[in-house]
Every structure is written in C-alpha cells, then in structure tokens.
Design a protein around this motif. Structure first.
Motif, short mmCIF file in Angstrom:
data_model
loop_
_atom_site.label_atom_id
_atom_site.label_comp_id
_atom_site.label_asym_id
_atom_site.label_seq_id
_atom_site.Cartn_x
_atom_site.Cartn_y
_atom_site.Cartn_z
N GLY A 165 -12.58 46.52 9.82
CA GLY A 165 -12.48 46.84 11.25
C GLY A 165 -11.48 45.96 11.98
N ALA A 166 -10.71 45.16 11.25
CA ALA A 166 -9.76 44.26 11.90
C ALA A 166 -8.45 44.92 12.32
CB ALA A 166 -9.46 43.07 11.00
N PRO A 167 -8.02 46.02 11.66
CA PRO A 167 -6.71 46.56 12.06
C PRO A 167 -6.67 46.92 13.54
CG PRO A 167 -7.90 48.13 10.67
CD PRO A 167 -8.66 46.83 10.64
N ARG A 168 -5.50 46.71 14.15
CA ARG A 168 -5.36 47.00 15.58
C ARG A 168 -5.57 48.48 15.84
NH1 ARG A 168 -2.26 43.37 18.56
NH2 ARG A 168 -1.22 45.02 19.68
N ALA A 169 -6.13 48.75 16.99
CA ALA A 169 -6.38 50.15 17.35
C ALA A 169 -5.04 50.85 17.47
CB ALA A 169 -7.13 50.21 18.67
N PRO A 170 -4.95 52.10 17.02
CA PRO A 170 -3.66 52.79 17.07
C PRO A 170 -3.11 52.93 18.48
CG PRO A 170 -5.45 54.27 16.40
CD PRO A 170 -6.00 52.88 16.40
N GLN A 171 -3.99 52.92 19.48
CA GLN A 171 -3.51 53.11 20.86
C GLN A 171 -2.57 51.97 21.27
OE1 GLN A 171 -7.13 53.28 23.04
NE2 GLN A 171 -7.43 51.10 23.13
N ASP A 172 -2.71 50.80 20.65
CA ASP A 172 -1.83 49.69 20.99
C ASP A 172 -0.39 49.96 20.58
OD1 ASP A 172 -3.92 48.40 22.02
OD2 ASP A 172 -4.15 46.90 20.47
N LEU A 173 -0.21 50.81 19.59
CA LEU A 173 1.13 51.08 19.09
C LEU A 173 1.88 52.03 20.04
CD1 LEU A 173 0.16 51.70 15.38
CD2 LEU A 173 0.92 49.57 16.44
N LEU A 174 1.14 52.70 20.91
CA LEU A 174 1.77 53.70 21.76
C LEU A 174 2.17 53.12 23.12
CD1 LEU A 174 -0.62 56.67 20.99
CD2 LEU A 174 1.70 56.34 20.17
N GLN A 175 2.09 51.80 23.25
CA GLN A 175 2.47 51.22 24.54
C GLN A 175 3.97 51.02 24.61
OE1 GLN A 175 0.60 47.68 25.78
NE2 GLN A 175 -1.20 48.73 26.51
N GLN A 176 4.52 51.37 25.75
CA GLN A 176 5.94 51.08 25.93
C GLN A 176 6.07 50.12 27.11
OE1 GLN A 176 7.86 54.78 26.59
NE2 GLN A 176 6.39 55.52 28.08
N GLU A 177 7.02 49.22 27.00
CA GLU A 177 7.27 48.29 28.10
C GLU A 177 8.41 48.83 28.95
OE1 GLU A 177 7.69 44.25 26.86
OE2 GLU A 177 5.69 44.22 25.97
N ILE A 178 8.18 48.84 30.24
CA ILE A 178 9.16 49.43 31.16
C ILE A 178 9.47 48.42 32.26
CG2 ILE A 178 9.66 51.40 32.64
CD1 ILE A 178 7.17 52.76 31.34
N ARG A 179 10.74 48.26 32.58
CA ARG A 179 11.12 47.39 33.69
C ARG A 179 11.28 48.26 34.94
NH1 ARG A 179 11.90 42.37 33.98
NH2 ARG A 179 12.04 41.47 31.93
N VAL A 180 10.61 47.88 36.02
CA VAL A 180 10.71 48.67 37.24
C VAL A 180 11.05 47.76 38.42
CG1 VAL A 180 9.08 50.43 36.44
CG2 VAL A 180 8.22 48.48 37.72
N LYS A 181 11.62 48.36 39.45
CA LYS A 181 11.98 47.59 40.65
C LYS A 181 11.55 48.40 41.86
CE LYS A 181 15.93 44.80 41.54
NZ LYS A 181 16.69 44.22 40.54
N MET A 182 10.95 47.74 42.83
CA MET A 182 10.59 48.47 44.04
C MET A 182 10.75 47.61 45.27
SD MET A 182 6.55 48.79 43.25
CE MET A 182 6.77 48.82 41.51
N GLU A 183 10.88 48.29 46.40
CA GLU A 183 11.07 47.60 47.68
C GLU A 183 9.80 47.76 48.52
OE1 GLU A 183 14.24 46.34 48.76
OE2 GLU A 183 14.98 46.72 46.71
N LYS A 184 9.34 46.67 49.09
CA LYS A 184 8.16 46.75 49.97
C LYS A 184 8.51 47.53 51.23
CE LYS A 184 5.79 42.48 48.77
NZ LYS A 184 5.26 41.21 49.28
N ASN A 185 7.55 48.35 51.69
CA ASN A 185 7.81 49.14 52.89
C ASN A 185 6.51 49.58 53.55
OD1 ASN A 185 8.95 50.75 54.83
ND2 ASN A 185 9.21 52.50 53.47
N PRO A 186 5.79 48.79 54.30
CA PRO A 186 5.94 47.33 54.41
C PRO A 186 5.27 46.64 53.22
CG PRO A 186 4.14 48.07 55.79
CD PRO A 186 4.72 49.30 55.15
N GLU A 187 4.36 47.36 52.55
CA GLU A 187 3.68 46.82 51.37
C GLU A 187 4.26 47.50 50.14
OE1 GLU A 187 1.13 44.46 51.42
OE2 GLU A 187 1.65 44.25 53.52
N LEU A 188 3.68 47.20 48.97
CA LEU A 188 4.15 47.84 47.74
C LEU A 188 3.48 49.19 47.53
CD1 LEU A 188 4.26 44.68 45.51
CD2 LEU A 188 6.21 46.14 46.05
N GLY A 189 2.30 49.36 48.11
CA GLY A 189 1.64 50.67 48.02
C GLY A 189 0.88 50.92 46.73
N PHE A 190 0.32 49.86 46.15
CA PHE A 190 -0.57 50.10 45.01
C PHE A 190 -1.66 49.04 44.97
CE2 PHE A 190 2.71 47.35 43.19
CZ PHE A 190 2.00 46.46 42.40
#
Length: 129
Positions: free
Chosen positions: A26-51
C-alpha cells in the motif's frame, strides 16, 4: 561435510534487503498525484483577488484532500480577478516568491491580503483525465 540446515548470514541479509526494497504494502503513491500539473499564474487585485482559501497548518482542513495541509482555493468570485485563472481545488504552492507549502492558514491569508496589486502564483491543479 554436513549441509547446514539454517540459512547463511548472507542469505538472511539478502532476504531482509529484498523486503526493505519492496516496502510495506500500500506504499505506492496514489495515481492521482501523477496527474497534477504545476501552473504559473498572475493576477491583479481589483480591489481584492476574488477567491477564498482553506487549509494550511492550524486551519480547518480543506474539502478536497483532507490529508493534505496545503492551501487550497475553495471559492472563486464569478466576476473577480481570479475568475478566469483559478478554480476550486487548485493548491497554492507559492505566491510572490513565498512558499505556501506547510504555511500557517492565517499567515497565508494575511500574505495574500498584504501583497501589492500584482500577485504571481504557482499552483498545482489536478489534470482532468
């Protein structure tokens, strides 16, 4: 010359090394971990970030991965700055150079509030298979 019935020391060591190498069941990593992608995002506050975020150390956990104390996006305002960028379930790894992994919940909230207008983030998103 009598044959030894007991395994030799070398055989025992080989056997133990083999067990260790295979690790517990039961030690192998869950397959869902392999489906993660890292994304760089940029946003401007207006007036907050909205999340909204949940999770973090000392937080009340998150609805997506209860065993992960990362910072997760829980809600995105439909018309807010983050609406076209973030989605619920995104995990914030970094924001404006600050590491958001294993960060305290309140610290994460105050950082996001005090950042200047532009926020540069690295997020992990589950790739929809």
């Amino acid at each position: 010359m009598a044959m030894a019935r007991h395994p030799s020391r070398e055989q025992l060591i080989d056997y133990l090394m083999l067990k260790v190498a295979h690790g517990p069941p039961g030690a192998p990593r869950a397959p869902q971990d392999l489906l993660q992608q890292e994304i760089r995002v940029k946003m401007e506050k207006n007036p907050e970030l909205g999340f909204s975020i949940s999770g973090g150390v000392g937080g009340r956990g998150n609805p997506f991965r209860p065993d992960d104390n990362g910072i997760f996006v829980t809600r995105v305002q439909p018309e807010g700055p983050a609406s076209m960028i973030l989605q619920p379930g995104d995990k914030i790894l970094q924001a404006n150079g600050y590491n958001f992994v294993n960060i305290d919940h309140l610290h994460a909230v105050s950082l996001l509030k005090t950042f200047p207008t532009t926020v540069d983030m690295l997020i992990a998103r589950e790739a929809s298979a």
